[in-house]
Write a protein that holds these residues in place. Sequence first.
Motif, mmCIF file in Angstrom:
data_model
loop_
_atom_site.group_PDB
_atom_site.id
_atom_site.type_symbol
_atom_site.label_atom_id
_atom_site.label_comp_id
_atom_site.label_asym_id
_atom_site.label_seq_id
_atom_site.Cartn_x
_atom_site.Cartn_y
_atom_site.Cartn_z
ATOM 1 N N ALA A 1 0.859 -1.195 0.000
ATOM 2 C CA ALA A 1 0.000 0.000 0.000
ATOM 3 C C ALA A 1 0.885 1.232 0.000
ATOM 4 O O ALA A 1 1.435 1.625 1.026
ATOM 5 C CB ALA A 1 -0.907 -0.003 1.215
ATOM 6 N N SER A 2 1.044 1.841 -1.181
ATOM 7 C CA SER A 2 1.879 3.039 -1.313
ATOM 8 C C SER A 2 1.043 4.179 -1.841
ATOM 9 O O SER A 2 0.141 3.999 -2.641
ATOM 10 C CB SER A 2 3.037 2.782 -2.292
ATOM 11 N N GLY A 3 1.343 5.366 -1.392
ATOM 12 C CA GLY A 3 0.725 6.551 -1.965
ATOM 13 C C GLY A 3 -0.647 6.865 -1.437
ATOM 14 O O GLY A 3 -1.353 7.682 -1.996
ATOM 15 N N GLY A 4 -1.095 6.237 -0.355
ATOM 16 C CA GLY A 4 -2.382 6.586 0.238
ATOM 17 C C GLY A 4 -3.521 5.831 -0.379
ATOM 18 O O GLY A 4 -3.385 5.121 -1.357
ATOM 19 N N ALA B 1 5.228 3.555 -7.817
ATOM 20 C CA ALA B 1 5.916 2.520 -7.057
ATOM 21 C C ALA B 1 6.620 1.612 -8.058
ATOM 22 O O ALA B 1 5.982 1.048 -8.951
ATOM 23 C CB ALA B 1 4.931 1.731 -6.201
ATOM 24 N N LEU B 2 7.912 1.470 -7.938
ATOM 25 C CA LEU B 2 8.724 0.728 -8.900
ATOM 26 C C LEU B 2 9.042 -0.659 -8.358
ATOM 27 O O LEU B 2 9.461 -0.812 -7.205
ATOM 28 C CB LEU B 2 10.019 1.493 -9.187
ATOM 29 N N THR B 3 8.862 -1.658 -9.203
ATOM 30 C CA THR B 3 9.246 -3.030 -8.886
ATOM 31 C C THR B 3 10.193 -3.514 -9.968
ATOM 32 O O THR B 3 9.847 -3.478 -11.160
ATOM 33 C CB THR B 3 8.026 -3.961 -8.812
ATOM 34 N N SER C 1 8.187 4.018 -3.717
ATOM 35 C CA SER C 1 8.919 2.883 -3.148
ATOM 36 C C SER C 1 9.594 2.144 -4.299
ATOM 37 O O SER C 1 9.191 2.273 -5.456
ATOM 38 C CB SER C 1 7.976 1.930 -2.395
ATOM 39 N N ILE C 2 10.626 1.394 -3.962
ATOM 40 C CA ILE C 2 11.283 0.520 -4.930
ATOM 41 C C ILE C 2 11.370 -0.865 -4.306
ATOM 42 O O ILE C 2 11.860 -1.033 -3.184
ATOM 43 C CB ILE C 2 12.689 1.015 -5.315
#
Length: 377
Positions: free
Chosen positions: A165-168, A313-315, A338-339
């Motif tokens: 859960a990134s960015g709200g 969000a980077l994977t 996030s990475i």
Amino acid sequence: MLTRTGAAMACAAVALVALGVWADYPELVTLGLAAAATLLLAAVWLVAAPHLTVVREVRPHRVFEGTAAQGTLTVTNAGRRRSPPLMVTETVGGHRTTVPVPALATGDSCTVGYALPVTKRGRYLIPPVELGHSDPLRLLHRGQSRGSELVVHVYPRVHPLAMIASGGPQDAEGPTNSSAPLGGAAFHSLREYVPGDDWRRIHWGATARTGTVMARQVVVPDEPRQLVVLDTSAAPYSTASFEDAVRIAASFCVAAESTGLPFRLRTTAAVERESARTALEFLSTVDKDATGRGLAALPDQLRDVVSDTQGVALTVVTGRVEAVTAQLLMLLRPRFLSISLAQLTTGDPVARPRGVLAVSAASSDQFASSWNRLVLR
């Protein structure tokens, strides 16, 4: 076409006639001519081909590794005489599958099912089926191609993965931008009406002021964008680890779409897909690039996905990560929400970049277990 038995019969006919003439032995010549006459009768038998209609279906056209695709063939005798027993040959990926079809009376039909050998990921072009029949002595064989070509996609196996859960939270009335996908519930702006727009979205006040029919543009509000990057360079991988990396990239794409998060799939070879279906079809055929720069090309490739108004969000999915690559990911970290790093390697990772959620595993199964345990704890 001669079968093995037919070829032996032909060789015997020639040998017997030649030996009988050389030895002045009429009985051998007679035997040789009888063998030749048998072949001739077999050829006459095959001249009148049965009149058959064939309907072939393959379901499903898209399967995942480890699941089966099923072929179904319905053969109907539309001729005036009984059709002989048939052999149906299906060729998939160089493998031949032969299915027998019994003799059919006039107007009768027969439906046979068979499994298609599509076990590995890939795009399989299935040629028309071959219907073959022989004479009663199996000396000659005649085959006919029926139907059309079909395509079956075998997708990489997908593991259930939890998303970070990134960015709200997602908000139906949250901020928007012009590049957001259409069809949501958030108002972004007014634009000219185009045929096909819902007439209920026409803004009559703006239409009266401008003299042009104007419509409300509603979009999906800004949400944390998921960017999955698959390293397709050859250096970090073994043959098995690359297959596992493809499975993990596919798993992240499916997980993002199933949770309603917009995502993109990119490779270090500059290929991009933006839906689970197109991503999976691409991943069914992707291969390593022996000349690619790998993750060293990330700074140039990712400039267009980072903005001040849209969190990403980077994977990154790759094989063994060297110290230089780890340093590169740490430099990129401030530009993303996030990475996450998925490393497919059998040994201990060479480097663990700070500020990056890194999970190392020897296989995709081990990665999925470790990832979910880490994210859901």
